[in-house]
Design a protein around this motif. Sequence first.
Motif, PDB file in Angstrom:
ATOM      1  N   ALA A 158      18.623  19.336  36.323  1.00 30.46           N
ATOM      2  CA  ALA A 158      19.917  19.487  35.649  1.00 30.46           C
ATOM      3  C   ALA A 158      20.443  18.135  35.181  1.00 30.46           C
ATOM      4  N   ALA A 159      20.233  17.089  35.973  1.00 33.66           N
ATOM      5  CA  ALA A 159      20.710  15.754  35.583  1.00 33.66           C
ATOM      6  C   ALA A 159      20.016  15.287  34.308  1.00 33.66           C
ATOM      7  N   HIS A 160      18.707  15.464  34.253  1.00 32.23           N
ATOM      8  CA  HIS A 160      17.976  15.021  33.057  1.00 32.23           C
ATOM      9  C   HIS A 160      18.296  15.899  31.853  1.00 32.23           C
ATOM     10  N   LEU A 161      18.470  17.209  32.073  1.00 30.68           N
ATOM     11  CA  LEU A 161      18.844  18.069  30.949  1.00 30.68           C
ATOM     12  C   LEU A 161      20.187  17.637  30.372  1.00 30.68           C
ATOM     13  N   ALA A 162      21.122  17.302  31.253  1.00 36.44           N
ATOM     14  CA  ALA A 162      22.443  16.880  30.780  1.00 36.44           C
ATOM     15  C   ALA A 162      22.334  15.589  29.971  1.00 36.44           C
ATOM     16  N   MET A 163      21.498  14.659  30.437  1.00 36.04           N
ATOM     17  CA  MET A 163      21.291  13.429  29.659  1.00 36.04           C
ATOM     18  C   MET A 163      20.720  13.764  28.283  1.00 36.04           C
TER      19      MET A 163
ATOM     20  N   ASP B  32      25.803  24.626  44.703  1.00 41.84           N
ATOM     21  CA  ASP B  32      26.694  23.481  44.900  1.00 41.84           C
ATOM     22  C   ASP B  32      25.984  22.137  44.756  1.00 41.84           C
ATOM     23  N   TYR B  33      24.874  22.091  44.041  1.00 42.97           N
ATOM     24  CA  TYR B  33      24.272  20.817  43.654  1.00 42.97           C
ATOM     25  C   TYR B  33      25.210  20.149  42.645  1.00 42.97           C
ATOM     26  N   SER B  34      25.431  18.856  42.831  1.00 40.11           N
ATOM     27  CA  SER B  34      26.453  18.198  42.011  1.00 40.11           C
ATOM     28  C   SER B  34      26.122  18.226  40.519  1.00 40.11           C
ATOM     29  N   ASP B  35      24.856  18.329  40.153  1.00 37.39           N
ATOM     30  CA  ASP B  35      24.495  18.284  38.737  1.00 37.39           C
ATOM     31  C   ASP B  35      24.646  19.628  38.029  1.00 37.39           C
ATOM     32  N   LEU B  36      24.830  20.700  38.785  1.00 38.66           N
ATOM     33  CA  LEU B  36      24.750  22.019  38.142  1.00 38.66           C
ATOM     34  C   LEU B  36      25.978  22.367  37.305  1.00 38.66           C
ATOM     35  N   ALA B  37      27.166  22.178  37.857  1.00 39.55           N
ATOM     36  CA  ALA B  37      28.362  22.550  37.081  1.00 39.55           C
ATOM     37  C   ALA B  37      28.470  21.743  35.784  1.00 39.55           C
ATOM     38  N   PRO B  38      28.270  20.415  35.820  1.00 38.29           N
ATOM     39  CA  PRO B  38      28.318  19.677  34.539  1.00 38.29           C
ATOM     40  C   PRO B  38      27.239  20.145  33.556  1.00 38.29           C
ATOM     41  N   ALA B  39      26.051  20.457  34.046  1.00 42.02           N
ATOM     42  CA  ALA B  39      24.992  20.900  33.132  1.00 42.02           C
ATOM     43  C   ALA B  39      25.339  22.269  32.552  1.00 42.02           C
ATOM     44  N   TYR B  40      25.850  23.173  33.410  1.00 47.93           N
ATOM     45  CA  TYR B  40      26.202  24.493  32.882  1.00 47.93           C
ATOM     46  C   TYR B  40      27.243  24.369  31.771  1.00 47.93           C
ATOM     47  N   ALA B  41      28.185  23.439  31.964  1.00 50.34           N
ATOM     48  CA  ALA B  41      29.251  23.267  30.964  1.00 50.34           C
ATOM     49  C   ALA B  41      28.689  22.907  29.594  1.00 50.34           C
TER      50      ALA B  41
ATOM     51  N   ARG C 256      24.951   9.754  34.293  1.00 51.73           N
ATOM     52  CA  ARG C 256      25.123  10.208  35.677  1.00 51.73           C
ATOM     53  C   ARG C 256      25.679   9.015  36.423  1.00 51.73           C
ATOM     54  N   GLU C 257      26.616   9.243  37.318  1.00 53.60           N
ATOM     55  CA  GLU C 257      27.264   8.118  37.973  1.00 53.60           C
ATOM     56  C   GLU C 257      26.266   7.292  38.779  1.00 53.60           C
ATOM     57  N   ARG C 258      25.444   7.978  39.569  1.00 54.00           N
ATOM     58  CA  ARG C 258      24.517   7.253  40.438  1.00 54.00           C
ATOM     59  C   ARG C 258      23.085   7.697  40.178  1.00 54.00           C
ATOM     60  N   ALA C 259      22.156   6.785  40.369  1.00 49.55           N
ATOM     61  CA  ALA C 259      20.742   7.135  40.267  1.00 49.55           C
ATOM     62  C   ALA C 259      20.404   8.152  41.356  1.00 49.55           C
ATOM     63  N   LEU C 260      19.518   9.066  41.031  1.00 50.66           N
ATOM     64  CA  LEU C 260      19.226  10.170  41.956  1.00 50.66           C
ATOM     65  C   LEU C 260      18.759   9.672  43.322  1.00 50.66           C
ATOM     66  N   ARG C 261      17.931   8.639  43.349  1.00 50.11           N
ATOM     67  CA  ARG C 261      17.405   8.154  44.634  1.00 50.11           C
ATOM     68  C   ARG C 261      18.432   7.336  45.399  1.00 50.11           C
ATOM     69  N   LEU C 262      19.438   6.813  44.703  1.00 55.08           N
ATOM     70  CA  LEU C 262      20.448   5.988  45.360  1.00 55.08           C
ATOM     71  C   LEU C 262      21.676   6.807  45.749  1.00 55.08           C
ATOM     72  N   ASP C 263      21.714   8.045  45.288  1.00 56.31           N
ATOM     73  CA  ASP C 263      22.830   8.943  45.575  1.00 56.31           C
ATOM     74  C   ASP C 263      22.553   9.605  46.927  1.00 56.31           C
ATOM     75  N   PRO C 264      23.419   9.363  47.924  1.00 57.89           N
ATOM     76  CA  PRO C 264      23.100   9.870  49.263  1.00 57.89           C
ATOM     77  C   PRO C 264      23.240  11.388  49.393  1.00 57.89           C
TER      78      PRO C 264
END
Lengths: 363, 363
Positions: free
Chosen positions: B73-78, A121-130, B57-65
């Motif tokens: 996964a965030a960087h792979l998606a980018m 349930d990490y927020s980045d996983l579902a979008p990356a899997y897609a 990604r909507e928010r920067a990783l360090r600023l996302d609470p």
Amino acid sequence: MRIAQIAPLYEAIPPRLYGGTERIVSYLTEELVARGHDVTLFATGEAETSARLAVVRERALRLDPSPLKSAIAAHLAMLHEVQRRAAEFDILHFHLSHFLHFPMFEHMRECTVTTPHGRLDYSDLAPAYALWQGFPMISISNRQRRPLPAANWVGTVHHGLPLDLYEPLPESQRGIGEPYLAFLGRLSRDKRPDRAIEIARRSGMRLKIAAKIGDDDRPYFHEVVEPLLDHDMVDFIGEIDETEKPAFLGNAAGLLFPIDWPEPFGLVVIEAMAFGTPVIAWNEGAMPEIVDNGVTGFVVDTVDSAVKCVGMLDRLDRREVRRVFEQRFSATRMARDYEAIYAAMAAGSGCSERVRTDHERAE
Amino acid sequence: MRIAQIAPLYEAIPPRLYGGTERIVSYLTEELVARGHDVTLFATGEAETSARLAVVRERALRLDPSPLKSAIAAHLAMLHEVQRRAAEFDILHFHLSHFLHFPMFEHMRECTVTTPHGRLDYSDLAPAYALWQGFPMISISNRQRRPLPAANWVGTVHHGLPLDLYEPLPESQRGIGEPYLAFLGRLSRDKRPDRAIEIARRSGMRLKIAAKIGDDDRPYFHEVVEPLLDHDMVDFIGEIDETEKPAFLGNAAGLLFPIDWPEPFGLVVIEAMAFGTPVIAWNEGAMPEIVDNGVTGFVVDTVDSAVKCVGMLDRLDRREVRRVFEQRFSATRMARDYEAIYAAMAAGSGCSERVRTDHERAE
């Protein structure tokens, strides 16, 4: 079959320190070798295995004392080697988190299978899997799949342990001293040691807490847990090692597992069962799949229910707990399950044939 | 040119909190736009830029609470998005650490360039680079290259700052109060605040330390630094923000930068120069490249030398320090340097032509 097991590089296989993923990779690898497969384990130099070992880093990242190491570069280098040798295998079984291998195996995704060992349930996983959809995935519980419903789930394989790893204590060593409940694991907010203490206090049964206090959990420990420890019926015994586990878990009247997070499996629950010790677990994560309510323990939603169940623990047959453990949670069963998935995939994908053709061409 | 800037996703562009990489990406992007290029910035939603913004990604990783986010996964998606749009650009400029993008851009490495912003002596980096050799790399100092001598270095581009970001204080606001040395940065072992304190004590000039104590540095602070702070001539003023920097750096007789690690650049050194403030820096990392000895400051090897140089600070011409800063460390100079490398690469690689052909084919 020619099987590659691709392990994370943080810990040794099997782990020197804590490492649930690394234990499972080790048990699975050994069982597959015992079942006659040609298994290659991609791991670090400390690995002890009867499979062929492909050393892709000298030392596990956590065991390497250097402060100057890069987990990303280390894993990328491993994946490069797996890619280079991919044609040698019928199936590539990845145990990595967070999809790092997806970009490099996109062109042969049907020859891969991935077991994610953590929560999804990490927020980045579902979008990356897609973005790399179609990669075959094996969950470690059905519950684990929930945040990633669109994934190409090809099976659920519950974890398993070697049957001779833990065994019920002989009757002569059991039931000496006062009955107690056991809590084993990190003292984190997710694991709710506070609930365990409340259950013990209200049920009147002693609680023994065996746990390490990690750096991350220290503020929670001091704020929430420590003030509760000052009670006659609660013993905090600190961290225990493998040699102390049999006495601790094997003698317990029950294991408390009052988690407050979507635990995708929960290895300690089946460890307790291996000793014949029943479990009182919260209705969270994989618990309803793992605990047979009224047989190997109880699945509860409230402290009230948990307290009632403490009173019913002695109605459960510890031999039956062990029997169900042997049937449902052996490493052999786990390996057979994975084997069946590999076989079905290899049959459908043409990976083996592609590989054979590549080999023939090379000859 | 059509240029893609690919930023790390940890901080906003420009950064809300500390982030040297993110500042440089922002300055470079704005300058390139000002110079007429068609620039697309791949970054998080907070980014403020005059370039086209591709929010990945909507928010920067360090600023996302949220505690449940995955940097990988965030960087792979980018990177997936950059790959999808690659044909739109003449050059892809990556500012990511640790080569995460290499596997996905292997087939078009000649259309990419990578600026690593950190130290390169992590044990996993050289072996990983060897697996994807040929990727064009731009160092932020010549010294930074040393652990990766075999890389395809296509240039060194020192960082630069917008000329109007920091300016020397008006004479009327300078030299009020006692002269002091400034120390600005994390209180980590690498930065050697203990050396700064020794230099101040032995030279008899007051030292003002403006620094945050990070969680990682707390044990070092309590053990080593705190006992040294109890001295008349040493003022620990805690963390300062951007608005306090001009008074702090602009009024200092000199900045002390007594580092004990291979700092690949050291942004605060050119910040001090922007105020006309000379620097006493250790002969480590990029310092000999950045500090013009006897002009913008002194490069020293020992505390003895540093103490002597404190006595010589007032012989340096602060207007000359600023002049050299303007010449060597402006964001415009930095952008021109990068621009020249992009142009040389695009001319040699045929990326632009490949792209044009792709476009024509699509029409």
